[in-house]
Design a protein around this motif. Structure first.
Motif, PDB file in Angstrom:
ATOM      1  N   SER A 218     -27.460  54.011  10.835  1.00  0.00           N
ATOM      2  CA  SER A 218     -27.818  55.060  11.135  1.00  0.00           C
ATOM      3  C   SER A 218     -27.871  55.867   9.481  1.00  0.00           C
ATOM      4  O   SER A 218     -28.820  56.646   9.063  1.00  0.00           O
ATOM      5  CB  SER A 218     -27.467  55.882  12.031  1.00  0.00           C
ATOM      6  N   ARG A 262     -28.917  52.552  19.404  1.00  0.00           N
ATOM      7  CA  ARG A 262     -29.261  53.694  18.590  1.00  0.00           C
ATOM      8  C   ARG A 262     -30.384  54.129  17.996  1.00  0.00           C
ATOM      9  O   ARG A 262     -30.630  55.005  17.617  1.00  0.00           O
ATOM     10  CB  ARG A 262     -28.006  54.435  18.367  1.00  0.00           C
ATOM     11  N   ALA A 263     -31.108  52.879  17.400  1.00  0.00           N
ATOM     12  CA  ALA A 263     -32.143  53.155  16.378  1.00  0.00           C
ATOM     13  C   ALA A 263     -33.487  52.938  16.974  1.00  0.00           C
ATOM     14  O   ALA A 263     -34.373  52.711  16.019  1.00  0.00           O
ATOM     15  CB  ALA A 263     -31.942  51.999  15.193  1.00  0.00           C
ATOM     16  N   ASN A 266     -35.856  55.786  15.405  1.00  0.00           N
ATOM     17  CA  ASN A 266     -36.139  55.450  14.017  1.00  0.00           C
ATOM     18  C   ASN A 266     -36.995  54.195  13.860  1.00  0.00           C
ATOM     19  O   ASN A 266     -38.012  54.426  13.180  1.00  0.00           O
ATOM     20  CB  ASN A 266     -34.670  54.693  13.284  1.00  0.00           C
TER      21      ASN A 266
END
Length: 364
Positions: A218, A262-263, A266
């Motif tokens: 991240s 978690r990406a 993104n």
């Protein structure tokens, strides 16, 4: 339910200015027993609780810290609800109400500080700056939870950076830099220390190492975005495209099973921004291609179960909870908004059947 007897009896004894020995004499126990109670190593016999409560003129619930335990449970529910939301208005309402009920909880104060600083992107700084500073000073002076204190510094640094762009805010970037210089280095963070120091023959170490890698990914993505300054469209278009493509390649390398953990945001938004950049160059064919990839990933994310198990080389067996990105985050609706309203695309391109079909598919 967690009880707080040890803290309660220690506080009550000190309020009465009693020694452990004098309290022990009254209760007919040894001072070593009282010492163990206050350290949380043991509890008194249940028959003795009413006597202790009467001595201090409190209820047994207060003596055991039951009210505090109930409050703690409610505070944790509030924090979970707040952290799981992506809607700023809803978060604002939750934290304002919470602070009325629990004004002295540092964890809630931290979130109220964030709300004051970022809810309206710093536009209310004339009213909010003194309030933000007051909460910050209170946390730094009285809070003993390092994670809360350091996070408050991060919020203040970001807030000062925003305000330094306003001529009449009274804040310059020097104020921001001063806070930054007080922050720990990356290597002092808990993710790195857990991954580095935990015994390497344990499952706990593997999980902590994966957690550290995700955090580092991240940060690396943010670093790449800033290096190429991908949000500054005055830069050369090829540099912007190269920066976004590099971030996508990085994420594909680490999340080779197609579950981006978690990406997820993104990767979805990177494809969308890449599509917009190609459209800006006049290459609408590639622009549409990357918009379709953005939409496909959004649909894939929305179709995931809340808890999934990752199977990439780096994250094999790691669980991903969609609510980590916010319980109200729906990727398709967000991408639809970006395509229809946020990306400054030409009306002629937006009117094409291919683009209209793509947008319509996000509502299906």
């Amino acid at each position: 339910m967690q009880l707080y007897f040890s803290e309660s009896i220690k506080r009550l004894r000190k309020e009465r200015e009693l020694t452990q020995e004098s309290l022990a004499d009254f209760l007919g126990v040894t001072f070593q027993a009282v010492s163990k109670w206050e350290r949380g190593e043991s509890y008194p016999d249940i028959e003795l609780l009413p006597t202790i409560a009467d001595f201090f003129s409190v209820s047994t619930d207060e003596l055991l810290g039951v009210d505090r335990a109930k409050n703690e449970a409610e505070i944790l529910r509030i924090i979970e609800a707040y952290d799981n939301l992506t809607d700023d208005e809803a978060k604002h309402c939750i934290i304002v109400d919470a602070m009325k009920k629990f004004p002295n909880d540092f964890r809630l104060q931290l979130r109220r500080m964030s709300d004051l600083a970022f809810y309206k992107k710093g536009t209310d700084f004339h009213d909010n700056l003194p309030k933000v500073r007051a909460i910050y000073d209170n946390i730094q002076s009285y809070c003993r939870i390092d994670t809360v204190r350091i996070c408050a510094k991060r919020y203040l640094a970001i807030y000062y950076s925003m305000l330094s762009e306003y001529e009449d805010s009274g804040i310059t970037f020097d104020d921001c830099e001063k806070i930054i210089n007080e922050m720990p280095y990356m290597r002092d963070g808990q993710e790195f220390l857990r991954s580095y120091l935990f015994p390497h023959d344990t499952e706990a170490w593997k999980e902590h190492d994966r957690e550290a890698i995700e955090e580092e990914i991240s940060l690396l993505c943010h670093g790449i975005a800033h290096l190429f300054d991908v949000t500054d469209e005055s830069n050369h278009i090829d540099d912007l495209i190269n920066g976004v493509q590099t971030e996508i390649q990085l994420l594909q390398l680490f999340y080779d099973d197609g579950n981006y953990g978690r990406a997820w945001r993104n990767i979805i938004f990177s494809y969308g921004y890449l599509g917009y950049l190609y459209c800006k160059t006049g290459d609408t064919k590639n622009g549409l291609r990357f918009f379709r990839k953005e939409a496909a990933l959004a649909k894939q994310f929305d179709s995931l179960e809340r808890i999934t198990v990752m199977h990439s080389r780096f994250f094999e067996g790691r669980e991903f909870d969609k609510h980590t990105l916010g319980s109200t985050f729906v990727a398709c609706s967000r991408v639809k908004y970006l395509l229809e309203e946020k990306y400054p695309l030409l009306d002629a391109f937006k009117a094409t059947p291919a683009f209209q079909e793509l947008v319509h598919s996000l509502s299906a």
